[in-house]
Design a protein around this motif. Sequence first.
Motif, mmCIF file in Angstrom:
data_model
loop_
_atom_site.group_PDB
_atom_site.id
_atom_site.type_symbol
_atom_site.label_atom_id
_atom_site.label_comp_id
_atom_site.label_asym_id
_atom_site.label_seq_id
_atom_site.Cartn_x
_atom_site.Cartn_y
_atom_site.Cartn_z
ATOM 1 N N VAL A 156 -8.663 -12.368 35.773
ATOM 2 C CA VAL A 156 -7.577 -13.344 35.785
ATOM 3 C C VAL A 156 -7.925 -14.448 36.783
ATOM 4 N N LYS A 157 -8.486 -15.508 36.266
ATOM 5 C CA LYS A 157 -8.954 -16.602 37.117
ATOM 6 C C LYS A 157 -8.597 -17.923 36.458
ATOM 7 N N PRO A 158 -8.447 -18.980 37.249
ATOM 8 C CA PRO A 158 -7.983 -20.267 36.706
ATOM 9 C C PRO A 158 -8.812 -20.795 35.547
ATOM 10 N N GLU A 159 -10.133 -20.639 35.616
ATOM 11 C CA GLU A 159 -10.981 -21.178 34.541
ATOM 12 C C GLU A 159 -10.930 -20.344 33.269
ATOM 13 N N ARG B 189 -4.781 -6.023 26.569
ATOM 14 C CA ARG B 189 -3.345 -6.144 26.794
ATOM 15 C C ARG B 189 -3.034 -6.237 28.283
ATOM 16 N N ASP B 190 -3.764 -5.459 29.087
ATOM 17 C CA ASP B 190 -3.576 -5.527 30.539
ATOM 18 C C ASP B 190 -3.894 -6.920 31.065
ATOM 19 N N ILE B 191 -4.976 -7.487 30.562
ATOM 20 C CA ILE B 191 -5.387 -8.814 31.028
ATOM 21 C C ILE B 191 -4.375 -9.867 30.599
ATOM 22 N N GLU B 192 -3.865 -9.739 29.369
ATOM 23 C CA GLU B 192 -2.862 -10.690 28.890
ATOM 24 C C GLU B 192 -1.603 -10.642 29.765
ATOM 25 N N LYS B 193 -1.140 -9.439 30.087
ATOM 26 C CA LYS B 193 0.047 -9.309 30.946
ATOM 27 C C LYS B 193 -0.211 -9.901 32.328
ATOM 28 N N ALA B 194 -1.395 -9.649 32.852
ATOM 29 C CA ALA B 194 -1.732 -10.168 34.182
ATOM 30 C C ALA B 194 -1.782 -11.692 34.177
ATOM 31 N N TYR B 195 -2.313 -12.271 33.108
ATOM 32 C CA TYR B 195 -2.346 -13.734 32.999
ATOM 33 C C TYR B 195 -0.925 -14.302 32.915
ATOM 34 N N GLU B 196 -0.063 -13.621 32.172
ATOM 35 C CA GLU B 196 1.318 -14.095 32.041
ATOM 36 C C GLU B 196 2.001 -14.137 33.411
ATOM 37 N N GLY C 159 -6.663 -21.468 31.879
ATOM 38 C CA GLY C 159 -7.335 -20.183 31.702
ATOM 39 C C GLY C 159 -6.561 -19.261 30.785
ATOM 40 N N TYR C 160 -5.237 -19.285 30.898
ATOM 41 C CA TYR C 160 -4.386 -18.440 30.053
ATOM 42 C C TYR C 160 -4.521 -18.862 28.593
ATOM 43 N N ILE C 161 -4.499 -20.163 28.346
ATOM 44 C CA ILE C 161 -4.658 -20.661 26.970
ATOM 45 C C ILE C 161 -6.019 -20.238 26.410
ATOM 46 N N LYS D 281 1.440 -18.641 20.568
ATOM 47 C CA LYS D 281 1.748 -18.403 21.987
ATOM 48 C C LYS D 281 0.966 -19.359 22.878
ATOM 49 N N ALA D 282 -0.292 -19.578 22.562
ATOM 50 C CA ALA D 282 -1.107 -20.526 23.337
ATOM 51 C C ALA D 282 -0.522 -21.932 23.237
#
Length: 529
Positions: free
Chosen positions: A219-222, A240-247, A260-262, A306-307
């Motif tokens: 989970v990083k800005p880039e 799924r864990d990474i998606e939740k963490a980004y949210e 980065g999330y997009i 969602k993006a």
Amino acid sequence: MVSPLLMLYTKRKEDIEKALEWLRSSEVCFDDGSFASIRRGPMITTVIYYLQHHLGYKDGVSLEELKAFLYCMLLSEINKWEKTVKAIAWCPIEQTLEEISGHVIKVHNGKFIVDPEKVVGNSGIPPYWRALEPVVLSAKKICNDILNPPNERIEKLLSQPPQSLQKDPEMEEYLSRIRYEINHETPSRLEKNRKDQPSFENKPMPKVWSRQNDLKKFVKPEGITAQEVLREYSDPDILRDIEKAYEIAWQKEKLLYGEGYIKFLVSMAEYYLEEHSMRLRSELARLLDEIFGSNTRKKAAEYYIKAARIATEISLIYFPKLNYPEEAEKYLKLAVDLEEKAIELGFTPEYHSITLNNLGTHYYETNRPREALRVLKKALKYASTPDEKGLILHNLALTYADLGMKTEAVESMVKSICIHYAAQHDFGDVSLYDDGINRIIEMTGDPNTDIQALRIALDFIGGNLNATEAVEYLQRINTSKWPLSKALLRALTDGDVSLPDSVSECKKLLENVTKAREHTARRSMGVKD
């Protein structure tokens, strides 16, 4: 040089062939279109891919080597009622290989070679890997133990026919130890002492997911893509864990983590599209998708949508809040592009018209009315509710007026106000619509159009004008050119409420004009309501 699996087949040929015969349903099987029928090809392809790319069989896998490994897979599941290996071996292995040869598998010098480009795409994993992974990892250890038994007890245990090992407590204990070692990624003491013995593994296997240690890394800005994650970790569930963490990170610092999330969400869409492309290789799966719809296509569309939502929210922060219109435009365009990708997959976002309206309004506010017009006209086609249509028509009216297109500007604002009036009010107050009416009159420079007729109707309904005054004002407008003016004049003089299609949105307005006329007439005759 003889490979370890070929050594195993030579050593246990009779047991291996009997075991595969035990798994087979018949000596010849037919493709009946069932799920069991369509999955055996992709599953055996994945096993060959695993041997070829992870266990050092770079030059391909022979039939004997494949059978030996399937035997180890059977032993790894011997105590299970539903066996994954059964899905592969219920048809003769030779028949399945013949069916898929020349497609995803090539044959060279008697060995089967998987074409990675046809098996592993953007998802980073071959088909059915999630189901096969624990089985093949256990099978690798079992093959090693058969060739290089760590002690007499294991040697004796694994020398027994598979059927006799079912429900064997000692076998269950042995398999439990193997599963524990795999889950904890801790090489056993026995494996550490085998440096000079035949080994199946030439490359490091994918790592075991450690949530606490690895989330910060991903989970990083880039941003990071799902494909990059899966090149390091084999289990898609970690996504799924990474998606939740980004949210969570994005909600705290939207501008820092937004891009980065997009990026991650878009890669998830591509991951599901790759899964869908794998399904298309099966004629039955393709037919089922056509009948019932594709869940993988739907998931891909959901991630694109969602993006797009994230991109829209970021755009609204940049402009007008922070007054960075260029950055806002970048994200507004991105939101539209992402939603159009979902539409291409057959799933139209619920508020696609608003996403387009946002971009069109941005063009208008940054003095580009022609670009605004193109986008807003497209937005109107996707508008599905009165609120959406009213909003977009309002913005279209201002855009037309800015371009000097008087007729279109008046028609659009009249429709916008009539739609809002019909949805919100029984008897309208002209002050609610003063701003829109005045802006069109000012921008077009002409007070004698249907926009003025609309004001007259609202004033009459609200009791600010009587019928005689309303008729007098309407007669100043060229009714042959402006359809609402003509319809209102008929309604006030003879009660006719017919409307041309061009102003059909004003039906309720006209009905209320007629009610107000009848009410006024009754009062003048002393009749109480």
